[in-house]
Design a protein around this motif. Structure first.
Motif, short mmCIF file in Angstrom:
data_model
loop_
_atom_site.label_atom_id
_atom_site.label_comp_id
_atom_site.label_asym_id
_atom_site.label_seq_id
_atom_site.Cartn_x
_atom_site.Cartn_y
_atom_site.Cartn_z
N UNK A 262 -21.89 -30.14 31.85
CA UNK A 262 -20.89 -29.15 32.25
C UNK A 262 -20.44 -28.30 31.07
N UNK A 263 -20.22 -28.93 29.92
CA UNK A 263 -19.75 -28.19 28.75
C UNK A 263 -20.80 -27.18 28.28
N UNK A 264 -22.05 -27.60 28.21
CA UNK A 264 -23.09 -26.69 27.74
C UNK A 264 -23.39 -25.60 28.77
N UNK A 265 -23.32 -25.95 30.04
CA UNK A 265 -23.58 -24.96 31.09
C UNK A 265 -22.50 -23.88 31.12
N UNK A 266 -21.31 -24.21 30.67
CA UNK A 266 -20.22 -23.25 30.66
C UNK A 266 -20.34 -22.20 29.55
N UNK A 267 -21.19 -22.49 28.56
CA UNK A 267 -21.37 -21.55 27.44
C UNK A 267 -22.29 -20.40 27.86
N UNK A 268 -22.05 -19.23 27.28
CA UNK A 268 -22.96 -18.12 27.56
C UNK A 268 -24.16 -18.21 26.61
N UNK A 269 -25.14 -17.36 26.84
CA UNK A 269 -26.40 -17.43 26.07
C UNK A 269 -26.17 -17.22 24.58
N UNK B 153 -23.46 -18.03 22.79
CA UNK B 153 -22.87 -19.25 22.24
C UNK B 153 -23.92 -20.34 22.11
N UNK B 154 -24.78 -20.46 23.12
CA UNK B 154 -25.86 -21.45 23.04
C UNK B 154 -26.80 -21.13 21.88
N UNK B 155 -27.10 -19.86 21.71
CA UNK B 155 -27.98 -19.44 20.62
C UNK B 155 -27.36 -19.78 19.27
N UNK B 156 -26.06 -19.59 19.15
CA UNK B 156 -25.38 -19.94 17.90
C UNK B 156 -25.52 -21.43 17.59
N UNK B 157 -25.62 -22.24 18.63
CA UNK B 157 -25.80 -23.68 18.46
C UNK B 157 -27.27 -24.08 18.33
N UNK B 158 -28.16 -23.10 18.52
CA UNK B 158 -29.59 -23.39 18.44
C UNK B 158 -30.12 -24.05 19.69
N UNK B 159 -29.49 -23.77 20.83
CA UNK B 159 -29.87 -24.38 22.09
C UNK B 159 -30.33 -23.31 23.06
N UNK B 160 -31.45 -23.57 23.73
CA UNK B 160 -31.92 -22.68 24.79
C UNK B 160 -31.43 -23.24 26.12
N UNK B 161 -31.07 -22.37 27.05
CA UNK B 161 -30.52 -22.79 28.33
C UNK B 161 -31.43 -23.79 29.05
N UNK B 162 -32.72 -23.62 28.91
CA UNK B 162 -33.66 -24.52 29.57
C UNK B 162 -33.67 -25.94 29.03
#
Length: 54
Positions: free
Chosen positions: A25-32, A34-43
């Motif tokens: 839930x926490x990661x899904x709530x982030x926009x692309x 913010x995920x990129x800043x964390x080094x995470x791809x949505x997939x």
């Protein structure tokens, strides 16, 4: 003793599932961005959430 082991196993699985759902839930709530800043791809969110549940 068997009952204690059974209860302990269920408690561990419930805790792991809660960690999985919370992380998902926490990661899904982030926009692309913010995920990129964390080094995470949505997939990869589910994979990361499963790892957090271990």
């Amino acid at each position: 003793m068997v009952l204690f082991g059974f209860i302990s196993a269920i408690t561990s699985r419930l805790t792991a599932y809660r960690n999985y759902r919370r992380t998902l839930q926490a990661l899904s709530a982030l926009d692309d961005r913010e995920l990129s800043d964390l080094g995470i791809f949505r997939g990869r969110i589910e994979e990361i959430a499963r790892g957090a549940a271990r």
